[in-house]
Each structure stands twice: as structure tokens, then as C-alpha cells.
Design an enzyme around this catalytic site. Sequence first.
Site, PDB file in Angstrom:
ATOM      1  N   ASP A 149       0.201   5.343   0.660  1.00  0.00           N
ATOM      2  CA  ASP A 149      -0.867   6.219   1.160  1.00  0.00           C
ATOM      3  C   ASP A 149      -0.525   7.689   1.131  1.00  0.00           C
ATOM      4  OD1 ASP A 149      -2.210   3.979   2.076  1.00  0.00           O
ATOM      5  OD2 ASP A 149      -1.468   4.178   4.127  1.00  0.00           O
ATOM      6  N   GLU A 207      -2.594  10.571   3.166  1.00  0.00           N
ATOM      7  CA  GLU A 207      -3.757  10.853   4.011  1.00  0.00           C
ATOM      8  C   GLU A 207      -3.734  12.324   4.389  1.00  0.00           C
ATOM      9  OE1 GLU A 207      -4.884   6.769   6.253  1.00  0.00           O
ATOM     10  OE2 GLU A 207      -3.100   7.779   6.997  1.00  0.00           O
ATOM     11  N   GLU A 223       0.836  -1.201   0.000  1.00  0.00           N
ATOM     12  CA  GLU A 223       0.000   0.000   0.000  1.00  0.00           C
ATOM     13  C   GLU A 223       0.870   1.249   0.000  1.00  0.00           C
ATOM     14  OE1 GLU A 223      -3.309  -0.298   2.851  1.00  0.00           O
ATOM     15  OE2 GLU A 223      -3.000   1.831   3.284  1.00  0.00           O
TER      16      GLU A 223
END
Length: 300
Positions: free
Chosen positions: A112, A114, A110
Site C-alpha cells: 500500500d 496511502e 497487499e
Amino acid sequence: MGVRVSPMVLLLAMVTLMACCPTLEADGSSSLFADNFDIMWSEDHFKTSEDGKVWYLSLDKETGCGFQTKQKFRFGWFSMKLKLVAGDSAGVVTAYYMCSDTGAGPKRDELDFEFLGNRTGEPYLIQTNVYKDGVGGREMRHMLWFDPTEDFHSYSILWNTHHIVFFVDRVAVRVYQNANADKPNDFFPSEKPMYIFSSIWNADDWATRGGLEKTDWKKAPFVSTYKEFSVDACQWEDPYPSCVSTTTQNWWDQYDSWHLSDSQKKDYAWILRNLVIYDYCKDAERYPTLPSECDLSPWE
Ligand SMILES: *[C@@H]1O[C@H](CO)[C@@H](O)[C@H](O)[C@H]1NC(C)=O
């Protein structure tokens, strides 16, 4: 995916290289949301502008909302423009990420971005993270040099076998290096193709000032806005391991994309000096022995 590759598979990969990896370019003008994405949850918290080019995800007390690409990709350039929840967005997290699984699979890779909301007038933070085989804990947090709620800005990921670079408006804000591009290791995601996701949800147990600032539900719905999704990448095709990285084909696999340019390095140095407020590689309390990737230099 297995790491050992039989000669037959190699041959197949070489033969299919010519035909492999169509690039899918999805600029906002030509593509409809439904051509590229599925809503993962709460269809009724998703809206588009009349012309379909701008998308709105909303969060209220009942639920948030999320979408994902229909296709998986391996290596390339992934970009989206976002305008984040304005005003009081404490506890609200907007995420834009790539992941090899549709859920929180124990072996997922993953990447990310955010966006951690805040009280009115207080700065948004961006948090980035990298997971390999289900292991994350590689957070960095940055402030931005603009207010991301006022206008659209682009957030992009470059992914090849040499590094993963997180960009904000084409400025590299994080460089995640690989050690030896030909050898698999336990920290660099490169085998598994990934979907692209985005979502908005409530995380007022940790997001804003470590969970001290709670979401003010009187201010709901909280809306994040998206446009101009664009991908210039290798679209994965099952069942064969397509998207083999080579030095002779796509721009993101070529020498110039293996490291930052001189001007990118200057910007990146400025970012590191001025805007990073957390780096797991500097957190000796959390990691008495720093993870091995922390030794790799982004300056090569
Ligand atoms: C929110 O604002 C406070 C006060 O300025 C700041 O300390 C914090 O880092 C900001 N962001 C988050 C996500 O907590």
C-alpha cells in the site's frame, strides 16, 4: 499458491520461461484507461481529460471511487503519477496499492501507498504498509519533501524476490527486505500475483491527526488526479504459475535490482533521518517482540 512444486511443474515452468512474461508497458500516451483498468465502484465519480490521459477520482458525501487493473502481475516495476486533493483534505485518503484479491480477502497479500489528507497548509503524510496472507500492521509514515497537491509526482513499487521498494520520484522511501529469496516465509509477499488499485475514500475516523480532524464536506468534491500509469512487469497468466523469478531474464529480477545502488542508499539514509515519522519496527509498545523482518538490513 502451494509452496511445494512438483518436478513436472518445474519442468513446465522452465519450458515456458522463454515464452513467459510478456512485459506490458502502458505509458499514458499509448494506452486508454479502459485498456488497463476497470472502475470498481461509482463510475459517476470518475472522469478523464478530453484526450483520456489524465484521470480524476472524486469523493463527496455520497461516495468515493476506485479502479483496478484488469490484469494481475507478479514482480516488476509499477508506477503512477498522482496529484493529490488540494486545500482542505482532512480525513480524505487516496490509496494506490497492489493486492492479490479484489476484496479484503483473509489471505490477501497487499502493498500500500496511502496519502493522508490534511487541513489547508498542513502537511500530507504518506503511509505505506505490507500485508502477507491477510496480516498487515507494518505501517510506516513519512512526510514528503514537496507539496504533493501542487504537482504530479511519481509513486512506484519495485517488487522482486529479494525486496520490495517504495519509491517517490525515484527516491527509495521504504525498503522491505526478504530473508532468503528461495524460501517462503510468513512476512514477504512473493507467491501471489497482484492487481493494482487506486481509490479515494473518507477515513476521518483515523486518517488526520488520528481522527481529530474531520472532513469538511462543504469543501467537497475532493479530487485526486492521475496520469502516466506504467508497468514493466510480468503479467500473470492462469492456470500455470507463470512469472517465475530467475536471474537471467527481466531487469527487475537481476542482481542490480536486488539491492539499492550506492546513490540510492545515500538518499534513503537521508529519508530515514529526516522524513520518517512512524515506523512499526520502532514501536516497542505495539510490538514488544518486534516482527522478525525488522532485523533485516536494507543496506546490503
Ligand atoms: C496534519 O497536520 C498536523 C499538524 O501539522 C500534523 O501533526 C499531522 O501529522 C498531519 N498529517 C496527518 C495525516 O495527520
